[in-house]
Enzyme design. Structure first.
Site, PDB file in Angstrom:
ATOM      1  N   VAL A   1      41.716  36.052  39.145  1.00 29.81           N
ATOM      2  CA  VAL A   1      40.723  36.487  40.120  1.00 29.81           C
ATOM      3  C   VAL A   1      41.050  37.881  40.649  1.00 29.81           C
ATOM      4  O   VAL A   1      42.195  38.326  40.590  1.00 29.81           O
ATOM      5  CB  VAL A   1      40.615  35.504  41.320  1.00 29.81           C
ATOM      6  N   CYS A   2      40.026  38.540  41.148  1.00 29.36           N
ATOM      7  CA  CYS A   2      40.160  39.819  41.851  1.00 29.36           C
ATOM      8  C   CYS A   2      39.046  39.861  42.884  1.00 29.36           C
ATOM      9  O   CYS A   2      38.463  38.838  43.207  1.00 29.36           O
ATOM     10  CB  CYS A   2      40.100  40.996  40.877  1.00 29.36           C
ATOM     11  N   ALA A   3      38.731  41.027  43.394  1.00 29.94           N
ATOM     12  CA  ALA A   3      37.707  41.136  44.431  1.00 29.94           C
ATOM     13  C   ALA A   3      36.300  40.849  43.911  1.00 29.94           C
ATOM     14  O   ALA A   3      35.531  40.122  44.523  1.00 29.94           O
ATOM     15  CB  ALA A   3      37.760  42.514  45.083  1.00 29.94           C
TER      16      ALA A   3
END
Length: 195
Positions: A68-70
């Protein structure tokens, strides 16, 4: 290198229902991670993914790994990099932004452990805006050729949008406040080995 497995994307609902069985790796900077992350996520910043490859491979051998990331762009890049190394992972469509917008909690470290700061997107906007204003000011006050600073930043932003990459974010990610502490990275790698 082996054949790259096809990238997989999980929607927020699919990730939420399977969260208890997933190894979640957050590839944002430590400052972004400290501002709020998926429950149980381990912070391995994108530029440390290659270093963490043996541990991620180990975790993927024991169960599904969600990256995951932003927004999903950096996690997609991490999944592609891992796929090139024969490690199958999934990305969270829309990232932590989508997770939070659907009303799910983001966890934050204890106050004494936090290094919360601006998101990378906010850092890029601030830096780009500052450089454009500086270029305009210098172009008016010092020499018109310095307007090229502003033009260069504008061109870089267009290129960034067209290629879904961000060179400025790469540079900003190397600043001290965006770097993981060695102990934090080592703890995340040890947690991956223990899964």
């Amino acid at each position: 290198m082996t054949n790259s497995p096809a990238p997989v994307a999980f929607g927020v609902d699919q990730a939420r229902t399977r969260l208890h069985e997933l190894t979640v790796i957050d590839v944002r900077t430590p400052a972004e991670y400290a501002s709020g992350h998926l429950p149980g996520a381990l912070n391995i910043p994108l530029d440390h993914v290659r270093r963490a490859l043996p541990e991620i491979r180990h975790a993927a051998g024991r169960g599904d790994v969600l990256v995951v990331c932003a927004s999903g762009a950096r996690s997609e890049n991490a999944c592609k990099l891992l796929a090139e190394e024969g490690v199958t992972t999934a990305t969270l469509t829309g990232g932590t932004g989508a997770w939070a917008s659907e009303g799910h909690d983001l966890h934050t470290p204890a106050a004494c452990d936090t290094r919360a700061g601006w998101s990378m997107e906010r850092q890029v906007r601030f830096t780009a805006g500052t450089l454009v204003l500086l270029g305009l000011l210098l172009g008016v006050l010092v020499h018109p050729a310095l307007l090229l600073i502003s033009a260069g930043i504008a061109g870089g932003l267009v290129f960034s949008a067209l290629t879904n990459t961000c060179g400025m974010a790469v540079v900003l990610g190397k600043l001290p406040h965006n770097r993981p502490r060695a102990a934090d990275l080592d703890a995340a790698l040890a947690a991956l080995r223990d899964r």
